[in-house]
Design a protein around this motif. Sequence first.
Motif, PDB file in Angstrom:
ATOM      1  N   ASP A   1       1.958 -10.779   2.909  1.00 44.81           N
ATOM      2  CA  ASP A   1       3.010 -10.366   1.998  1.00 44.81           C
ATOM      3  C   ASP A   1       3.650 -11.600   1.364  1.00 44.81           C
ATOM      4  O   ASP A   1       3.951 -12.575   2.050  1.00 44.81           O
ATOM      5  CB  ASP A   1       4.060  -9.558   2.773  1.00 44.81           C
TER       6      ASP A   1
ATOM      7  N   THR B   1      -1.096  -8.479   5.647  1.00 47.44           N
ATOM      8  CA  THR B   1       0.150  -7.760   5.382  1.00 47.44           C
ATOM      9  C   THR B   1       0.430  -7.679   3.889  1.00 47.44           C
ATOM     10  O   THR B   1      -0.086  -8.458   3.091  1.00 47.44           O
ATOM     11  CB  THR B   1       1.341  -8.447   6.073  1.00 47.44           C
ATOM     12  N   GLY B   2       1.283  -6.721   3.532  1.00 48.70           N
ATOM     13  CA  GLY B   2       1.628  -6.467   2.136  1.00 48.70           C
ATOM     14  C   GLY B   2       1.580  -4.977   1.889  1.00 48.70           C
ATOM     15  O   GLY B   2       1.006  -4.218   2.677  1.00 48.70           O
TER      16      GLY B   2
END
Length: 335
Positions: free
Chosen positions: A98, A140-141
């Motif tokens: 992210d 992640t994200g």
Amino acid sequence: MMFTAVRTGGIVLLALFLSACVSTVLDVDGKATQAIPAALVAEMSRKSMSASAPILVRIFKQESELEIWKRDRSGRYALLKAYPMCRWSGKLGPKKRDGDRQAPEGFYHVSAGMLNPNSQYYLSFNLGYPNTLEAALGYTGEALMVHGACSSSGCFALTDEGVAEIYAVAREALKGGQGTFQVQAFPFRMTPQNMAKYRNDPNFSFWSDLKLGYDIFEVTRRQPKVSYCEGRYVFDREFEGGEPRDPLASCPPALNAADPLVAGRQQSDRVAMDDLLSTGSVLSAHAYSDGGMHPSFRKLLERGGQASLAKRTSLTSVPISRPEAALADPHSPNE
């Protein structure tokens, strides 16, 4: 006190929306129900396609293009239309965390529930990052989208006009009974020339896995079946005991052999890549500052700045993201 609580809750909700490429607009005002343009419907008819027939989407970062393919009456996919991409961010390579501004690379499946008619960026659909493999790898994200405007922070921006067509075509295919449509996101067209150019990139092994899915579609014009094992993508394989449950576990024994036509394509491309490397005729790899922009949009930006690009294209009031980096896109359409 009640008013204060509601107001505070609204601020928190707005902050969550603004944290990624998602909606902040509550009124749809008919954008999501626009018909497919008559010219595109006529093109479908000419190519023996129906508006409700399944679709497949391919995205190429280096070339800044998005393609819509549609299944025709033969049962195979054919190219319906290619769209220039106004903006993507990051560099070539997969998204891993992210906030890294990377636009994702891989294979994704989009359902009707992932269409967003209330997007801050006109219209959009969620790619579904992280997929099963990416989640297992700890990537992640969230809310990585294909959307309008010309601004990206990990998304693919196609201008309002472009995404309106793409959204309408996708909506009708899903209404026609296609449960999900596949999106294939690549760093570049997986040609021997490009593979040779990026031979020393740390992502080369990952890109070689993606290339098998690319080649299956190129050779057969059908959607490859996607599986995951050993921390990588596996395509068109039937396994003993069914699909692997753990994307990081060893691949079970396969019950079927690779398609000989696809295997032949892989072999011929390897030979072509080796020939390019041995003759020293490989171009230098591109180094992106922060993503790219299709040459057609870059020319407008170079000539007249953001105002000129906004005037000549269908864009919302969202500013173009990092225009200096877009102008530094090293890709030449003549390569």
